[in-house]
Design an enzyme around this catalytic site. Structure first.
Site, PDB file in Angstrom:
ATOM      1  NE  ARG A 195     -20.844  -2.875 -21.533  1.00 49.45           N
ATOM      2  CZ  ARG A 195     -19.685  -2.606 -22.097  1.00 49.45           C
ATOM      3  NH1 ARG A 195     -19.441  -2.965 -23.332  1.00 49.45           N
ATOM      4  NH2 ARG A 195     -18.741  -1.991 -21.421  1.00 49.45           N
ATOM      5  CE  LYS A 205     -12.721  18.366  -6.584  1.00 53.26           C
ATOM      6  NZ  LYS A 205     -12.248  17.282  -5.741  1.00 53.26           N
ATOM      7  CD  GLU A 234      -5.088  13.758 -10.695  1.00 56.23           C
ATOM      8  OE1 GLU A 234      -5.866  13.022 -10.094  1.00 56.23           O
ATOM      9  OE2 GLU A 234      -5.072  13.870 -11.929  1.00 56.23           O
ATOM     10  CE  LYS A 253      -6.254  15.178  -5.524  1.00 57.70           C
ATOM     11  NZ  LYS A 253      -6.870  14.905  -6.786  1.00 57.70           N
ATOM     12  CE  LYS A 295     -13.525  14.677 -17.078  1.00 55.62           C
ATOM     13  NZ  LYS A 295     -12.480  13.896 -16.434  1.00 55.62           N
ATOM     14  CG  HIS A 355     -12.184  18.916 -13.490  1.00 56.46           C
ATOM     15  ND1 HIS A 355     -13.525  18.655 -13.585  1.00 56.46           N
ATOM     16  CD2 HIS A 355     -11.581  17.703 -13.464  1.00 56.46           C
ATOM     17  CE1 HIS A 355     -13.713  17.348 -13.605  1.00 56.46           C
ATOM     18  NE2 HIS A 355     -12.551  16.746 -13.537  1.00 56.46           N
ATOM     19  CG  ASP A 381     -16.439  20.231 -14.156  1.00 56.33           C
ATOM     20  OD1 ASP A 381     -15.859  19.928 -13.097  1.00 56.33           O
ATOM     21  OD2 ASP A 381     -15.849  20.765 -15.102  1.00 56.33           O
ATOM     22  CG  HIS A 382     -15.615  15.567  -9.801  1.00 60.47           C
ATOM     23  ND1 HIS A 382     -14.818  15.322 -10.879  1.00 60.47           N
ATOM     24  CD2 HIS A 382     -14.780  15.596  -8.737  1.00 60.47           C
ATOM     25  CE1 HIS A 382     -13.571  15.198 -10.483  1.00 60.47           C
ATOM     26  NE2 HIS A 382     -13.510  15.360  -9.186  1.00 60.47           N
TER      27      HIS A 382
HETATM   28  C1  BG6 Z   1     -11.361  13.316 -13.036  1.00 58.37           C
HETATM   29  C2  BG6 Z   1     -10.290  12.873 -13.990  1.00 58.37           C
HETATM   30  O1  BG6 Z   1     -12.342  14.066 -13.701  1.00 58.37           O
HETATM   31  O2  BG6 Z   1     -10.782  14.110 -12.013  1.00 58.37           O
HETATM   32  C3  BG6 Z   1      -9.204  12.106 -13.250  1.00 58.37           C
HETATM   33  O3  BG6 Z   1     -10.855  12.052 -14.996  1.00 58.37           O
HETATM   34  C4  BG6 Z   1      -8.674  12.925 -12.098  1.00 58.37           C
HETATM   35  O4  BG6 Z   1      -8.142  11.767 -14.130  1.00 58.37           O
HETATM   36  C5  BG6 Z   1      -9.824  13.418 -11.232  1.00 58.37           C
HETATM   37  O5  BG6 Z   1      -7.818  12.099 -11.338  1.00 58.37           O
HETATM   38  C6  BG6 Z   1      -9.329  14.376 -10.179  1.00 58.37           C
HETATM   39  O6  BG6 Z   1     -10.390  14.639  -9.300  1.00 58.37           O
HETATM   40  P1  BG6 Z   1     -10.126  15.090  -7.816  1.00 58.37           P
HETATM   41  O7  BG6 Z   1     -11.488  15.330  -7.273  1.00 58.37           O
HETATM   42  O8  BG6 Z   1      -9.397  13.965  -7.148  1.00 58.37           O
HETATM   43  O9  BG6 Z   1      -9.285  16.313  -7.914  1.00 58.37           O
END
Ligand code: BG6
Length: 515
Positions: free
Chosen positions: A65, A205, A239, A368, A171, A263, A200-201
């Site tokens: 934007r 991994k 986290e 984490k 997402k 996830h 879904d990242h």
């Molecule tokens: C994201 C969430 O999808 O995943 C975040 O929106 C989260 O809140 C993150 O911190 C965690 O990803 P990763 O790869 O650091 O475990």
């Protein structure tokens, strides 16, 4: 653009990353000045360029934007890559990547944006003298997904003769089952399912993919991988960070929507799925959907017994005092959004009936750690003297996804000496030491797969809907219960191991692993 790859060169033991070829493509990022683009997408593109993995002809267009010139956007990209890339950028590679990035400013519902986009895309093709595949990456706030998709359709950009056109959707895919159904409907009005790549990242991994290798490439574990030998499974995504500057998103999402609905349910699917007949996208996703269908939608009566939520209060994290969730900037006063959620689910099928799957995710916890711990049943009889029996614990297999990716098997072993005393010891495999290579970031793999048209690591429409079916009743029940000030939402101290209420979900003598 064509980018020269840089050779890693220094260490002959470092495994080269295998990359598959990709057809000439233009990638268009909507939300190009946003946080995700800066932290993840642009650095991922840089690292792909660094390895020579991008197609020989590759163009990038940013749409956002904010009004700005191409040059200013290029400078922003350079800065983001410098700050967030997993490797220090090489000047030549960076120059090659940035030199003809285009920027298209405007509101996502304005027709002029799409007319301009079309002009830019056609321009690339004229210069190239060939048609280029197109991939539209929707990295905006989710409320823009439907409008962008519809505008792409109206402007004839959802198809391009002789090429492949794909849409990559970030997402959250909806915030409820109803929204997800509606979003799927609107997306599939414009695109075919085969063109849609829902991110879904976690699926990108390396360690998540390794779970399939671990289970299906080793004969050793599969015979034990069922209710006869496995006592329970614990999946943790803890986290230490708070919500940072993301209150606008997070306060409307919460831990269940943010991490569990997507996830963590994906991780559960990888633990519980049957071996697919082949590793094609449809076979793999069919197996995951079967797992999700075997988890029944929780009833209103069950929810207090199988789901716990909580919010962080002020505490100590990363060596400093940190505020509670309600004091974070941008959080609505008296917000009842959960920053921690834990569930007990059961996969009700032949393989898993009766095995509890415990899931928990939270912000501002002690550290984490993302791991899957599979605890085996105890041995049926201990023949050792009482002394020795004390140290015997059921075997546990822990797959650590982050930070130290690897697999640990806990075994009972005799403590040296004349007495028969047993203690747990670890057999350990660590990615870093075995392969001596830095795992690529999830987004590198996913961007490549989407550009290649391989949907295996993306969520199919029925998968997303099945995930929402499990979470929706819980969210609805939670929306009816009072907030923290009325005593309806437990709190935990920032930097702690989470709320003690999470223990209430545990059956038998189970206990949460320390965070
Ligand atoms: C994201 C969430 O999808 O995943 C975040 O929106 C989260 O809140 C993150 O911190 C965690 O990803 P990763 O790869 O650091 O475990």
């Amino acid at each position: 653009m064509s980018v020269a790859a840089v050779s890693e060169g220094e260490n002959p033991l470092v495994e080269g990353l295998e990359r598959l070829p990709v057809a000439p493509t233009t990638l268009v990022i909507f939300g190009a000045t946003g946080d995700l683009a800066k932290r993840k997408l642009l650095p991922a593109l840089y690292n792909l360029a660094h390895e020579g993995a991008l197609p020989e002809r590759f163009h990038l267009v940013g749409v956002s934007r904010k009004e700005k010139e191409h040059e200013d956007y290029r400078a922003e990209c350079e800065q983001a890559i410098g700050q967030f890339s997993r490797r220090k950028p090489d000047e030549d590679v960076l120059k090659g990547l940035l030199e003809d990035i285009k920027y298209v400013p405007g509101e996502f519902d304005e027709d002029s944006v799409y007319t301009e986009l079309e002009r830019v895309l056609d321009g690339f093709e004229k210069n190239a003298g060939e048609k280029l595949n197109r991939a539209f990456y929707l990295s905006t706030a989710p409320n823009f997904f439907p409008v962008i998709v519809e505008k792409l359709g109206e402007h004839g950009l959802a198809q391009h003769e002789g090429t492949e056109v794909r849409v990559i959707i970030e997402k959250p895919f909806g915030t409820s089952l109803q929204e997800a159904l509606e979003l799927n409907r609107r997306v599939l009005d414009v695109f075919e399912e085969a063109q849609v790549f829902r991110i879904d990242h976690y699926l990108g991994k390396e360690t998540v993919q390794n779970m399939m290798a671990f289970r299906f490439a080793n004969g050793m574990f599969e015979p034990l991988w069922n209710r006869n030998y496995i006592d329970h499974v614990q999946i943790t995504a803890a986290e230490d960070i708070g919500i940072g500057s993301r209150a606008g998103y997070y306060d409307h999402a919460g831990a269940l929507r943010d991490l569990i609905q997507n996830h963590m349910l994906q991780l559960l699917c990888h633990v519980a799925m049957e071996p697919p007949v082949s590793f094609t996208a449809e076979e793999v996703r069919n197996e995951k959907v079967k797992v999700l269908h075997a988890i029944h939608e929780p009833t209103l009566q069950e929810i207090p017994e199988i789901a716990v939520r909580a919010q962080y209060a002020a505490g100590h994290s990363g060596g400093e005092d940190v505020p509670g969730y309600l004091e974070e900037e941008g959080v609505r006063p008296g917000s009842t959004t959960e920053t921690f959620a834990a569930l007990r689910l059961e996969v009700d099928n032949w393989r898993w009936a009766g095995v509890p799957f415990y899931l928990r995710a939270g912000k501002r916890l002690a550290r984490k750690i993302t791991e899957i711990a599979v605890t085996l049943k105890p041995v049926p009889h201990l023949a050792f003297s009482q002394d020795g029996s004390l140290g015997v614990k059921p075997n546990q297999l822990v797959l650590t996804l982050q930070p130290n990716e690897g697999v640990t098997l806990q075994l009972g072993a005799k403590i040296p000496g004349s007495r028969m005393r047993i203690r747990s010891v670890n057999m350990e495999f660590l990615y870093g030491t075995s392969f001596m290579s830095q795992s690529p970031e999830a987004y590198e793999r996913l961007i490549m797969d989407a550009m290649r048209g391989d949907p295996t690591l993306f969520t199919r429409n029925d998968e997303v809907e099945a995930q929402w079916r499990i979470c929706d009743p819980i969210l609805q029940a939670w929306s009816q219960t009072p907030g923290p000030r009325a005593g309806g939402l437990p709190q935990y101290k920032a930097g702690s191991h989470g709320p003690s209420e999470a223990d209430d979900l545990l059956l038998d003598d189970h206990h949460w692993r320390a965070i």
